[in-house]
Design a protein around this motif. Structure first.
Motif, PDB file in Angstrom:
ATOM      1  N   GLU A  65      20.397 -11.199  53.505  1.00  0.00           N
ATOM      2  CA  GLU A  65      19.232 -10.297  54.264  1.00  0.00           C
ATOM      3  C   GLU A  65      19.028  -8.760  53.880  1.00  0.00           C
ATOM      4  O   GLU A  65      18.361  -8.215  54.068  1.00  0.00           O
ATOM      5  N   GLN A  66      20.270  -8.197  54.474  1.00  0.00           N
ATOM      6  CA  GLN A  66      20.445  -6.547  54.158  1.00  0.00           C
ATOM      7  C   GLN A  66      20.359  -6.404  52.552  1.00  0.00           C
ATOM      8  O   GLN A  66      19.753  -5.684  52.318  1.00  0.00           O
ATOM      9  N   LEU A  67      20.335  -6.977  51.187  1.00  0.00           N
ATOM     10  CA  LEU A  67      19.983  -6.949  50.419  1.00  0.00           C
ATOM     11  C   LEU A  67      18.611  -6.992  50.148  1.00  0.00           C
ATOM     12  O   LEU A  67      18.172  -6.449  49.438  1.00  0.00           O
ATOM     13  N   TRP A  68      17.863  -7.830  50.345  1.00  0.00           N
ATOM     14  CA  TRP A  68      16.539  -7.585  50.615  1.00  0.00           C
ATOM     15  C   TRP A  68      16.102  -6.440  51.656  1.00  0.00           C
ATOM     16  O   TRP A  68      14.632  -5.827  50.943  1.00  0.00           O
ATOM     17  N   THR A  69      16.646  -5.818  52.244  1.00  0.00           N
ATOM     18  CA  THR A  69      16.252  -4.915  52.960  1.00  0.00           C
ATOM     19  C   THR A  69      16.398  -3.702  52.368  1.00  0.00           C
ATOM     20  O   THR A  69      15.971  -2.953  52.070  1.00  0.00           O
ATOM     21  N   TRP A  70      17.237  -3.628  51.594  1.00  0.00           N
ATOM     22  CA  TRP A  70      17.891  -2.477  50.685  1.00  0.00           C
ATOM     23  C   TRP A  70      16.939  -2.001  50.029  1.00  0.00           C
ATOM     24  O   TRP A  70      15.938  -1.261  49.263  1.00  0.00           O
ATOM     25  N   LEU A  71      16.392  -3.207  49.356  1.00  0.00           N
ATOM     26  CA  LEU A  71      15.277  -3.181  47.622  1.00  0.00           C
ATOM     27  C   LEU A  71      14.324  -3.248  48.066  1.00  0.00           C
ATOM     28  O   LEU A  71      13.218  -2.018  47.396  1.00  0.00           O
ATOM     29  N   ALA A  72      13.358  -3.109  49.229  1.00  0.00           N
ATOM     30  CA  ALA A  72      12.486  -2.829  49.972  1.00  0.00           C
ATOM     31  C   ALA A  72      12.028  -1.702  50.566  1.00  0.00           C
ATOM     32  O   ALA A  72      10.701  -1.097  50.251  1.00  0.00           O
ATOM     33  N   ALA A  73      13.747  -1.281  50.943  1.00  0.00           N
ATOM     34  CA  ALA A  73      13.625   0.106  51.646  1.00  0.00           C
ATOM     35  C   ALA A  73      13.345   1.163  50.842  1.00  0.00           C
ATOM     36  O   ALA A  73      13.252   2.581  50.387  1.00  0.00           O
ATOM     37  N   ARG A  74      13.970   1.058  50.284  1.00  0.00           N
ATOM     38  CA  ARG A  74      14.197   1.806  48.028  1.00  0.00           C
ATOM     39  C   ARG A  74      13.158   2.367  47.400  1.00  0.00           C
ATOM     40  O   ARG A  74      11.779   1.873  47.599  1.00  0.00           O
ATOM     41  N   ARG A  75      13.094   3.584  47.692  1.00  0.00           N
ATOM     42  CA  ARG A  75      11.401   3.962  47.911  1.00  0.00           C
ATOM     43  C   ARG A  75      12.023   5.557  46.296  1.00  0.00           C
ATOM     44  O   ARG A  75      12.874   5.823  46.549  1.00  0.00           O
ATOM     45  N   ASN A  76      11.102   6.043  45.416  1.00  0.00           N
ATOM     46  CA  ASN A  76      11.389   6.768  44.450  1.00  0.00           C
ATOM     47  C   ASN A  76      11.284   8.418  45.612  1.00  0.00           C
ATOM     48  O   ASN A  76      10.015   8.040  45.427  1.00  0.00           O
ATOM     49  N   HIS A  77      12.189   8.967  45.107  1.00  0.00           N
ATOM     50  CA  HIS A  77      12.132  10.227  45.934  1.00  0.00           C
ATOM     51  C   HIS A  77      11.969  11.037  44.983  1.00  0.00           C
ATOM     52  O   HIS A  77      12.675  11.654  43.801  1.00  0.00           O
ATOM     53  N   ALA A 112      22.029   1.371  49.747  1.00  0.00           N
ATOM     54  CA  ALA A 112      23.244   0.584  50.272  1.00  0.00           C
ATOM     55  C   ALA A 112      23.675   1.849  51.114  1.00  0.00           C
ATOM     56  O   ALA A 112      24.300   1.355  51.934  1.00  0.00           O
ATOM     57  N   LEU A 113      24.929   2.844  50.593  1.00  0.00           N
ATOM     58  CA  LEU A 113      24.896   3.794  50.982  1.00  0.00           C
ATOM     59  C   LEU A 113      25.019   5.180  51.751  1.00  0.00           C
ATOM     60  O   LEU A 113      24.778   5.914  52.579  1.00  0.00           O
ATOM     61  N   GLY A 114      22.887   4.612  52.153  1.00  0.00           N
ATOM     62  CA  GLY A 114      22.936   5.806  52.788  1.00  0.00           C
ATOM     63  C   GLY A 114      21.723   6.672  52.212  1.00  0.00           C
ATOM     64  O   GLY A 114      21.206   7.107  52.391  1.00  0.00           O
ATOM     65  N   PHE A 115      21.909   6.851  50.199  1.00  0.00           N
ATOM     66  CA  PHE A 115      21.208   7.915  49.920  1.00  0.00           C
ATOM     67  C   PHE A 115      20.085   7.492  49.359  1.00  0.00           C
ATOM     68  O   PHE A 115      19.573   6.688  48.772  1.00  0.00           O
ATOM     69  N   ALA A 116      19.270   8.622  49.288  1.00  0.00           N
ATOM     70  CA  ALA A 116      18.308   8.456  48.382  1.00  0.00           C
ATOM     71  C   ALA A 116      18.228   9.486  46.938  1.00  0.00           C
ATOM     72  O   ALA A 116      19.285   9.576  46.870  1.00  0.00           O
ATOM     73  N   SER A 117      17.348   8.398  46.351  1.00  0.00           N
ATOM     74  CA  SER A 117      16.839   8.430  44.922  1.00  0.00           C
ATOM     75  C   SER A 117      16.002   8.805  44.107  1.00  0.00           C
ATOM     76  O   SER A 117      15.346   8.489  44.986  1.00  0.00           O
ATOM     77  N   GLY A 118      16.172   9.043  42.818  1.00  0.00           N
ATOM     78  CA  GLY A 118      14.979   9.091  42.146  1.00  0.00           C
ATOM     79  C   GLY A 118      14.817   9.080  40.779  1.00  0.00           C
ATOM     80  O   GLY A 118      16.205  10.035  40.539  1.00  0.00           O
ATOM     81  N   LEU A 119      13.725   8.782  40.205  1.00  0.00           N
ATOM     82  CA  LEU A 119      13.875   9.133  38.602  1.00  0.00           C
ATOM     83  C   LEU A 119      13.659  10.069  37.846  1.00  0.00           C
ATOM     84  O   LEU A 119      12.066  10.291  38.806  1.00  0.00           O
ATOM     85  N   ALA A 120      13.600  10.804  37.244  1.00  0.00           N
ATOM     86  CA  ALA A 120      12.700  11.915  36.408  1.00  0.00           C
ATOM     87  C   ALA A 120      12.739  12.305  34.785  1.00  0.00           C
ATOM     88  O   ALA A 120      14.135  11.762  34.033  1.00  0.00           O
ATOM     89  N   SER A 121      11.922  12.184  34.550  1.00  0.00           N
ATOM     90  CA  SER A 121      12.113  12.150  32.393  1.00  0.00           C
ATOM     91  C   SER A 121      10.880  13.296  32.216  1.00  0.00           C
ATOM     92  O   SER A 121      10.849  14.756  33.046  1.00  0.00           O
ATOM     93  N   GLY A 122      10.326  14.146  30.890  1.00  0.00           N
ATOM     94  CA  GLY A 122       9.616  14.143  30.622  1.00  0.00           C
ATOM     95  C   GLY A 122       9.734  14.835  29.634  1.00  0.00           C
ATOM     96  O   GLY A 122      10.549  14.716  28.454  1.00  0.00           O
ATOM     97  N   ALA A 123       8.711  16.265  28.782  1.00  0.00           N
ATOM     98  CA  ALA A 123       9.341  16.256  27.366  1.00  0.00           C
ATOM     99  C   ALA A 123      10.211  16.756  26.884  1.00  0.00           C
ATOM    100  O   ALA A 123      10.754  16.685  25.755  1.00  0.00           O
ATOM    101  N   ALA A 124      11.506  17.316  27.711  1.00  0.00           N
ATOM    102  CA  ALA A 124      12.659  18.076  27.655  1.00  0.00           C
ATOM    103  C   ALA A 124      13.363  17.107  27.093  1.00  0.00           C
ATOM    104  O   ALA A 124      14.600  17.446  26.613  1.00  0.00           O
TER     105      ALA A 124
END
Length: 188
Positions: free
Chosen positions: A3-15, A130-142
């Motif tokens: 259930e912890q895996l489901w919790t992490w997947l559901a809680a993940r957001r792109n920041h 799972a380690l308690g960090f937020a994350s985000g992805l970014a790209s762009g023209a550069a």
């Protein structure tokens, strides 16, 4: 399944990177995040990807690449826009570049190599959560600019795909509506 895996997947957001503050992962946590990447599917065992850490002492170089890429796209960009472009390099406490290695090895198509890279990135995002960090992805023209290729020392068969950032969220992000499975699953 845990259930912890489901919790992490559901809680993940792109920041957005500008909303990620220190602390970011320390060396031990980053090593665990990279271990998660190594678990990605890899048809042909090519490891068609790698990650480049952009340390704080090289962020000014990255900022200069962002500014130069902006100037190439928009020669009329004012100083405020150029400053914003440079500042992007300093937003997240931990910043990586995901690189696709599309060297012609074996008969593995580019699409499968991209899927492997995407799985590695997703594993990293989930591990960071799972380690308690937020994350985000970014790209762009550069991403594919000559300056970026030079800075990252990319080989001709490599492509910078996106930035992966880790840190501590300024504020929790509300959940977004997720698609229902029947919206993306069909039966042949």
């Amino acid at each position: 399944m845990s259930e912890q895996l489901w919790t992490w997947l559901a809680a993940r957001r792109n920041h957005p990177q500008r909303r990620l503050l220190a602390p970011g992962p320390d060396a031990a946590a980053l090593a665990r995040i990279f271990e998660a990447a190594a678990q990605a599917p890899d048809h042909g065992q090519l490891r068609p990807w790698r990650f480049i850490i952009v340390p704080l002492e090289r962020r000014a170089d990255l900022g200069a690449v962002f500014e130069r890429a902006l100037a190439e796209r928009d020669p009329a960009a004012d100083e405020e826009a150029r400053t914003r472009a440079r500042d992007k390099a300093f937003h997240a406490p931990c910043l990586l570049v995901a690189v696709l290695d599309d060297a012609p090895k074996g008969r593995i198509p580019t699409a499968e190599k991209l899927v492997s890279l995407g799985c590695a990135v997703q594993n990293m995002l989930t591990a960071a959560q799972a380690l308690g960090f937020a994350s985000g992805l970014a790209s762009g023209a550069a991403m594919d600019s000559a300056g970026m290729r030079d800075l990252l020392r990319l080989a001709p068969h490599e492509q910078a795909i996106c930035f992966v950032a880790f840190g501590t969220s300024m504020a929790p992000r509300p959940p977004r509506e997720r698609p229902r499975t029947e919206e993306f699953v069909s039966v042949l």
